[in-house]
Design a protein around this motif. Structure first.
Motif, PDB file in Angstrom:
ATOM      1  N   ARG A 113       0.844  -1.194   0.000  1.00 28.73           N
ATOM      2  CA  ARG A 113       0.000   0.000   0.000  1.00 28.73           C
ATOM      3  C   ARG A 113       0.875   1.238   0.000  1.00 28.73           C
ATOM      4  NH1 ARG A 113      -2.717   1.430   3.933  1.00 28.73           N
ATOM      5  NH2 ARG A 113      -4.660   2.190   3.031  1.00 28.73           N
ATOM      6  N   GLU A 161      -1.273   8.761   5.304  1.00 28.93           N
ATOM      7  CA  GLU A 161      -2.577   8.828   4.643  1.00 28.93           C
ATOM      8  C   GLU A 161      -3.005  10.280   4.429  1.00 28.93           C
ATOM      9  OE1 GLU A 161      -5.012   6.576   7.270  1.00 28.93           O
ATOM     10  OE2 GLU A 161      -4.414   4.627   6.428  1.00 28.93           O
ATOM     11  N   GLY A 214      -4.703   3.665  -0.425  1.00 32.31           N
ATOM     12  CA  GLY A 214      -4.684   2.225  -0.632  1.00 32.31           C
ATOM     13  C   GLY A 214      -4.109   1.786  -1.962  1.00 32.31           C
ATOM     14  N   ARG A 232      -1.677   0.496  -4.781  1.00 32.04           N
ATOM     15  CA  ARG A 232      -0.574  -0.455  -4.667  1.00 32.04           C
ATOM     16  C   ARG A 232       0.624   0.051  -5.460  1.00 32.04           C
ATOM     17  NH1 ARG A 232      -1.864  -3.912  -0.662  1.00 32.04           N
ATOM     18  NH2 ARG A 232      -0.140  -5.217  -1.472  1.00 32.04           N
TER      19      ARG A 232
END
Length: 247
Positions: free
Chosen positions: A11, A28, A47, A49
Motif C-alpha cells: 500500500r 494517509e 490504498g 498499490r
C-alpha cells in the motif's frame, strides 16, 4: 496508475510512512491531501498499490493540515440531471479539474472534494444555471433545512400571450398543489423574459405558474441562490465557494 500483482506491491501509505518516515495516519493525510507522487504521477488514494522500486516523492510545502469540507458552485447546462428527475447525465459529471473555472484555481483541487457531496437545491434537467454541491453540514442546514427562507432568482424565457392580469397573479394569487402560493417577486426583463425571485420554490412550480397565466416556458436559468449569484461562471464550469462568501 498501472495495476500490479499484489504479491509484489504494498500500500502506498505504508511506503510513504517508511520513506519519510512518519506514522501511517500521517502518510494517509499526505496522500489524501494531494502531496504524494509515484514516479512523478500524483496519487491521492492511500490504498493504491506500488512496487518497492517505484520512486515516492513528497511535494514541497506538504502539510498535515485538516482537509476542510468544500462547497461547489456549478453552472449546469441543459440536459444534465440535478435532483428532480433521472433523465440526462448526472450534473456531477460536470465536475472535474478540466472544468474548474479560472476564478476557482486559487484552491488546490483534490479528488476527495468530489466525494460525499450533497445537492442542495434541485434544478430541472431542462433548465440551466446555478447548482450547489457541498460537503459542509452548515451549508446543508442553510440551503436544505432552511430552504423556505432562502430566495432564489430565475430568468425565464416564455412564449404565448399573458392574461390581462397575469403579471399581478404571478406575483400573488396563484395556487400550486392545491395550496395558495405566498407572494413572490415577478417582473418583465424584456418582451419575452420574466424574472422570478422566490423562496421555497418547488419542482415544476414556475412552469405551472406560467401555464396558469397563458404562458409556456421556452428556457429557464437559475442565476442566484441566497446571496450567491452565478455571475460570470461559464456554462459547464464550476468554482469553489470562498471562505468570505455566505448564502
Amino acid at each position: 496508475m498501472t495495476d500490479f500483482n499484489t504479491d509484489s506491491t504494498v500500500r502506498l501509505a505504508k511506503r510513504v510512512a517508511e520513506t519519510l518516515p512518519c506514522s501511517r495516519r500521517e502518510a494517509e493525510l499526505y496522500i489524501e491531501g494531494g502531496w504524494v507522487s509515484v514516479d512523478g504521477e500524483l496519487v491521492e488514494e492511500a490504498g493504491a498499490r506500488v512496487r518497492l522500486d517505484q520512486k515516492i516523492d513528497l511535494a514541497p510545502g506538504a502539510t498535515l493540515e485538516e482537509i476542510l469540507p468544500v462547497t461547489i458552485l456549478l453552472h449546469k447546462p441543459v440536459g444534465y440531471a440535478a435532483g428532480i428527475d433521472a433523465s440526462g447525465k448526472p450534473a456531477l459529471m460536470c465536475l472535474g479539474q478540466d472544468t474548474l473555472a479560472e476564478a476557482g484555481r486559487g484552491q488546490r483541487f483534490l479528488k476527495r472534494h468530489l466525494v460525499g457531496l450533497t445537492l442542495t437545491n434541485p434544478l430541472d434537467t431542462t433548465a440551466s444555471g446555478l447548482v450547489v454541491f457541498t460537503q459542509d453540514f452548515r451549508v446543508v442546514r442553510k440551503l436544505v433545512d432552511e430552504a423556505a427562507k432562502v430566495e432564489q432568482e430565475f430568468i425565464v424565457e416564455v412564449a404565448g400571450q399573458i392574461a390581462p392580469d397575469g403579471l399581478a397573479l404571478l406575483n400573488h394569487g396563484l395556487p400550486f398543489n392545491g395550496k395558495p402560493l405566498a407572494p413572490i417577486k415577478v417582473s418583465w426583463q424584456n418582451e419575452t423574459r420574466l424574472r422570478f425571485a422566490l423562496k421555497g420554490v418547488q419542482p415544476s412550480q414556475i412552469a405551472h405558474m406560467c401555464r396558469m397565466v397563458g404562458l409556456t416556458i421556452v428556457s429557464m436559468k437559475r442565476i442566484r441562490i441566497g446571496r450567491i449569484p452565478m455571475a460570470a461562471l461559464a456554462l459547464g464550469q464550476w468554482r469553489y465557494l470562498q471562505e468570505s462568501e455566505r448564502f
